[in-house]
Design a protein around this motif. Structure first.
Motif, PDB file in Angstrom:
ATOM      1  N   ALA A  28       0.616  -2.548  -6.942  1.00 27.34           N
ATOM      2  CA  ALA A  28      -0.413  -3.460  -7.618  1.00 27.34           C
ATOM      3  C   ALA A  28       0.445  -3.723  -8.942  1.00 27.34           C
ATOM      4  N   ARG A  29       0.969  -2.911  -9.589  1.00 24.50           N
ATOM      5  CA  ARG A  29       1.577  -2.894 -11.137  1.00 24.50           C
ATOM      6  C   ARG A  29       2.855  -3.921 -10.823  1.00 24.50           C
ATOM      7  N   GLU A  30       3.697  -3.714  -9.640  1.00 23.83           N
ATOM      8  CA  GLU A  30       4.772  -4.389  -9.390  1.00 23.83           C
ATOM      9  C   GLU A  30       4.321  -6.027  -8.989  1.00 23.83           C
ATOM     10  N   GLY A  31       3.055  -6.261  -8.897  1.00 23.72           N
ATOM     11  CA  GLY A  31       2.797  -7.613  -8.287  1.00 23.72           C
ATOM     12  C   GLY A  31       2.452  -7.812  -6.981  1.00 23.72           C
ATOM     13  N   CYS A  32       2.221  -6.635  -6.380  1.00 28.82           N
ATOM     14  CA  CYS A  32       1.777  -6.880  -4.692  1.00 28.82           C
ATOM     15  C   CYS A  32       0.255  -7.115  -4.603  1.00 28.82           C
ATOM     16  N   ALA A  47     -11.592   2.673  -6.069  1.00 31.19           N
ATOM     17  CA  ALA A  47     -10.165   2.421  -5.914  1.00 31.19           C
ATOM     18  C   ALA A  47      -9.933   0.952  -6.217  1.00 31.19           C
ATOM     19  N   VAL A  48     -10.733   0.222  -5.451  1.00 33.70           N
ATOM     20  CA  VAL A  48     -10.677  -1.344  -5.692  1.00 33.70           C
ATOM     21  C   VAL A  48     -10.958  -1.593  -7.136  1.00 33.70           C
ATOM     22  N   GLU A  53      -7.800  -4.145 -11.969  1.00 32.51           N
ATOM     23  CA  GLU A  53      -7.265  -4.436 -13.294  1.00 32.51           C
ATOM     24  C   GLU A  53      -5.833  -4.702 -13.518  1.00 32.51           C
ATOM     25  N   PHE A  54      -5.039  -4.665 -12.414  1.00 31.13           N
ATOM     26  CA  PHE A  54      -3.680  -5.286 -12.612  1.00 31.13           C
ATOM     27  C   PHE A  54      -3.740  -6.887 -12.005  1.00 31.13           C
ATOM     28  N   GLY A  55      -4.790  -7.295 -11.968  1.00 29.34           N
ATOM     29  CA  GLY A  55      -4.792  -8.888 -11.804  1.00 29.34           C
ATOM     30  C   GLY A  55      -4.443  -9.220 -10.478  1.00 29.34           C
TER      31      GLY A  55
END
Length: 253
Positions: A28-32, A47-48, A53-55
């Motif tokens: 998610a941090r990498e944009g997935c 978890a969701v 929080e990573f948008g």
């Protein structure tokens, strides 16, 4: 470093805690956009919230990958909500410890379903789409026991090494289709499973003292390796079983 996977759809099984959640967080941090599946509804909901929080778009599926019907259902629901699965992270909790004469045939059935056949079913469900699109990543999370037989872990030794064989075979079969298949072999990582196997925090600390880097690993250190193997930057890495163990293993090959 831009890993080149922003906008990709990732499915992470066992994604509500531990190494699965760490992998989902790194992706998610990498944009997935990420779908996580797990058996515990409360942990899954938590978890969701964390991943949002990573948008990015986050979806959760309540499922048990030991169930033969779950793999296709999870993949289909991910496709309906997020799009076709580009990245599969096949992760499941390890089987219980025990020597050969301490585990029964029922234990073998459960371990095979959870730690081998679930991965087979997930791969069956995602590979046709990946191959037709000419791009895909499958990363399995197993254990150091896939490389080095560990005392008292006969179920893990057998099933994890079987997954490593599957990974090597698939990598050779689908590499020309743009799909990369790799395996991550964590060593001692700060997870609930290691606490259970070690017998508590103090025992974990002593275990860490014996690792060449002098400590137990952090889940995010495994998650980041998963994200790299799922990335464009790892486009020539295929069929490996990569130890993430602080140098603890003595195996040379």
């Amino acid at each position: 470093m831009d890993l080149g996977i922003s906008g990709k759809v990732a499915l992470v099984t066992g994604g509500s805690a531990g190494l699965g959640l760490a992998a989902a967080r790194s992706l998610a941090r990498e944009g997935c956009d990420v779908c996580v599946c797990a058996r515990d509804p409360e942990r899954l909901a938590d978890a969701v919230v964390e991943l949002q929080e990573f948008g990015k778009v986050v979806h959760a599926v309540l499922a048990d990958v030991e169930d033969p019907d779950s793999a296709r259902r999870v993949v289909e629901e991910t496709r309906e909500v997020l799009g076709p699965v580009d990245i599969l992270v096949a992760n499941a909790g390890g089987p219980p410890p025990g020597r050969f004469d301490e585990v029964g045939l029922d234990d073998w059935d459960v371990a095979l379903q959870r730690n081998l056949l679930a991965t087979v079913r997930l791969a069956h469900a995602v590979l046709p789409g990946m191959r037709s699109r000419g791009w895909g990543r499958i990363v399995t999370i197993t254990s150091r026991s896939a490389r080095e037989a560990l005392d008292g872990l006969v179920l893990s030794n057998a099933t994890r090494s079987a997954v490593a064989g599957l990974v090597r075979t698939l990598a050779r079969e689908v590499g020309r289709d743009g799909v990369r298949v790799n395996n991550v072999l964590p060593g001692p990582i700060e997870t609930d499973r290691l606490r259970d196997l070690s017998g508590g925090e103090e025992a974990m600390r002593r275990r860490g003292d014996g690792v060449p880097v002098g400590r137990i690993g952090r889940p995010e250190e495994v998650g980041d390796v998963v994200a790299f193997l799922a990335s464009e930057r790892a486009s020539y890495v295929n069929g490996v079983s990569l130890l993430v163990d602080g140098g603890e293993s003595r195996v040379i090959a």
